[in-house]
Design an enzyme around this catalytic site. Structure first.
Site, short mmCIF file in Angstrom:
data_model
loop_
_atom_site.label_atom_id
_atom_site.label_comp_id
_atom_site.label_asym_id
_atom_site.label_seq_id
_atom_site.Cartn_x
_atom_site.Cartn_y
_atom_site.Cartn_z
N SER A 1 11.21 -35.37 38.55
CA SER A 1 12.41 -35.07 39.06
C SER A 1 12.83 -33.59 38.66
O SER A 1 12.07 -32.99 37.82
CB SER A 1 13.48 -36.06 38.36
OG SER A 1 13.53 -35.66 37.11
N LYS A 2 13.73 -33.13 39.36
CA LYS A 2 14.40 -31.79 39.17
C LYS A 2 14.77 -31.57 37.73
O LYS A 2 14.58 -30.67 36.96
CB LYS A 2 15.69 -31.53 39.97
CG LYS A 2 16.10 -30.14 40.30
CD LYS A 2 16.81 -30.06 41.28
CE LYS A 2 18.45 -29.99 40.26
NZ LYS A 2 19.61 -30.00 41.21
N ARG A 3 15.34 -32.64 37.25
CA ARG A 3 15.77 -33.06 35.64
C ARG A 3 14.57 -32.56 35.08
O ARG A 3 14.87 -32.01 33.80
CB ARG A 3 16.57 -34.02 35.67
CG ARG A 3 17.86 -33.96 34.86
CD ARG A 3 18.82 -35.37 34.84
NE ARG A 3 19.16 -35.61 35.94
CZ ARG A 3 18.82 -36.91 36.22
NH1 ARG A 3 18.47 -37.84 35.51
NH2 ARG A 3 19.26 -37.55 37.59
N GLY A 36 12.13 -30.87 35.39
CA GLY A 36 11.85 -29.32 35.38
C GLY A 36 12.59 -28.73 34.50
O GLY A 36 12.33 -27.90 33.48
#
Ligand code: GLU
Length: 509
Positions: free
Chosen positions: A265-267, A269
């Site tokens: 997920s973007k999280r 990253g």
């Protein structure tokens, strides 16, 4: 098998934000497959959900495809014979298909208001069924053309009452299809809800639009992320009802890309400090910036390579593939069905390999920009290329060149004096004073002769060269890093080398 059909594949993003590396991998697999079969690669913008529309997201997707070199043959900006390629511009086209389904008994009008739907979710909630859906058990208790009298339905439609069209999922049928990666996949229709096909605003939902457009655009193979697998039974039934199963594209559902804790997920990253999007993305609502692979310092060749092998291999140990090789070797059947784990250290390894493999001039411009952002202006192109060649072994990201190469063009702002001072003494002071004189007299300024001269001097002064090399490095570079110190001196040139040594000796006073 649809062997006679021309290969036409599509990437069909919804313009809702940054382009995740999973999305780029879907682009890549589509692109490779199309090129391998002399087919067409189409980009279709799926923007029927107006509530999720994000300004700038479409343009951003095009920029990402441009950067990766995976440009479509047909798209809203490339044009093509099957346009428009934006679903919002095709709005008028979908209703007839939804109406046809109603007429044939495969779909129905539903007049339930948002309040009634909410009430349904509360009233039918049980411990066995904590989130009731509009499905075959519940549709009989709602306000739709299956439960209302025909005259009532007609009246409601004539009065333009807000309504949607829903698919009528058959009871207890098995829907089966052969996924090119997973083999045979089956679903029982009783467990799938009656998805909305046409919304109250007249827009189709994704489910209707994807089937209609894949048909009208003559898509031969549809590759998409695994998250769409649960929707497959709805799509297959729509194909069956509208166009016949023989016309249906062949499906392949690509495995998820996994991060340290499940789906990447973007999280993840943000948490672990690696990019998840292809390019920098700034959310227009929150202004939040999410870093991209490009800006992090990845080469498009490496990005494509690392994505290709996230879920695929050619059956050998080979890991480095150029785009041309991938076009030749890729096969969708060799894509694994299990999730593919993203490893950032491995991603950097790919980039390092490509930094070494490519001509430095091919990425020189990007490095130049990185240096310019640090206030370093490159005027001597030949010297610049020489520097890139010299430091590329040490760079995993293009941004590393800024650190590894900046001191060639600009004297260091800071020097690690503490690394030298404790072991500094009179003998070294004398040595470097003489070194400056020798440098100034030197008429043969090249790394090899400089090293020989330096070592001879060290021997004459009875100091181990190792004790002198670190100070010299720090004088030229500022810190304990960089390539071979005499290579550095050669490129810096006599004048600048002498200036830096003198300057540093001054700092030690
Ligand atoms: N619009 C869908 C998405 O955003 C496309 C899914 C498909 O390729 O069928 O991923």
């Amino acid at each position: 098998m649809h062997t006679t059909k021309k290969v036409r594949v599509r990437f069909a993003p919804s313009p809702t934000g940054g382009l995740h590396l999973g999305g780029v991998r879907t682009v890549l697999y589509n692109y490779l497959f199309a090129k391998q079969h002399q087919g067409d690669f189409i980009l279709r913008i799926e923007d029927t959900d107006q509530s999720r529309y994000v300004a700038g997201a479409e343009e951003y997707i095009f920029n990402c495809l441009k950067w990766t070199g995976l440009e479509p043959d047909e798209s809203p900006i490339h044009g093509g014979a099957y346009g428009p390629y934006r679903q919002s511009e095709r709005k008028a086209l979908y209703r007839q298909y939804a109406e046809q389904l109603v007429k044939d008994g495969y779909a129905y009008y539903a007049f339930d208001t948002p309040g009634e739907l909410e009430k349904m979710r509360v009233d039918f909630k049980t411990t066995q069924n904590p989130s009731p859906q509009y499905d075959l058990t519940i549709r009989t208790k709602m306000r739709n053309s299956l439960t209302l009298a025909e005259s009532e339905v007609k009246k409601l439609l004539d009065e333009n009452t807000r309504h949607v069209i829903r698919i009528k999922m058959p009871e207890n049928e098995t829907v089966t299809f052969t996924d090119m990666i997973r083999g045979e996949v089956s679903f029982n229709t009783s467990v799938v809800d009656d998805k909305v096909l046409l919304k109250a605003d007249g827009m189709p939902t994704y489910h209707l639009a994807v089937v209609v457009d894949d048909h009208l655009m003559e898509i031969s193979h549809a590759f998409r992320g695994e998250e769409w697998l649960p929707s497959a039974p709805v799509h297959i039934l729509l194909w069956k009802y509208l166009f016949g199963l023989d016309a249906m594209p062949q499906w392949a559902h690509l495995p998820l890309i996994l991060g340290p804790n499940g789906k990447l997920s973007k999280r993840d990253g943000a948490k672990y400090g690696f990019p998840v999007f292809a390019m920098n993305w700034t959310d227009p609502k929150t202004n939040e910036l999410t870093e991209g692979f490009k800006e992090k310092g990845f080469l498009p060749e490496a990005f494509i390579n690392l994505l290709a092998v996230l879920g695929w291999n050619d059956g050998t140990e080979q890991e480095i593939f150029s785009k041309t090789e991938l076009i030749e070797k890729f096969s969708i059947e060799r894509v694994h069905s299990g999730g593919a784990k993203f490893d950032y250290e491995k991603a950097k390894w790919f980039n390092h390999e490509w930094i070494k493999k490519l001509q430095v001039s091919s990425y020189g411009l990007q490095v130049k920009e990185l240096l310019e952002n640090k206030g370093i202006v490159i005027t001597d192109q030949a010297r610049f290329i020489q520097v890139l060649e010299l430091v590329k072994e040490r760079c995993h990201l293009l941004t590393d060149f800024a650190e590894q190469g900046a001191f060639f063009f600009k004297a260091p702002e800071k020097y690690d004096v503490d690394a030298v001072k404790p072991k500094w003494n009179e003998a070294k002071q004398v040595f470097f004073a003489e070194l400056i004189r020798n440098f100034e007299l030197n008429s043969n300024w090249n790394a090899h002769d400089l090293e020989t001269g330096f070592k001879e001097m060290a021997a004459a002064h009875q100091i181990k060269p190792g004790e002198l090399l670190l100070p010299l490095r720090i004088m030229l570079v500022g810190g304990k890093f960089g390539p071979h110190v005499f290579d550095i001196a050669e490129i810096l040139g006599k004048e600048e080398t002498v200036v830096r040594v003198k300057h540093f000796l001054g700092l030690l006073q």
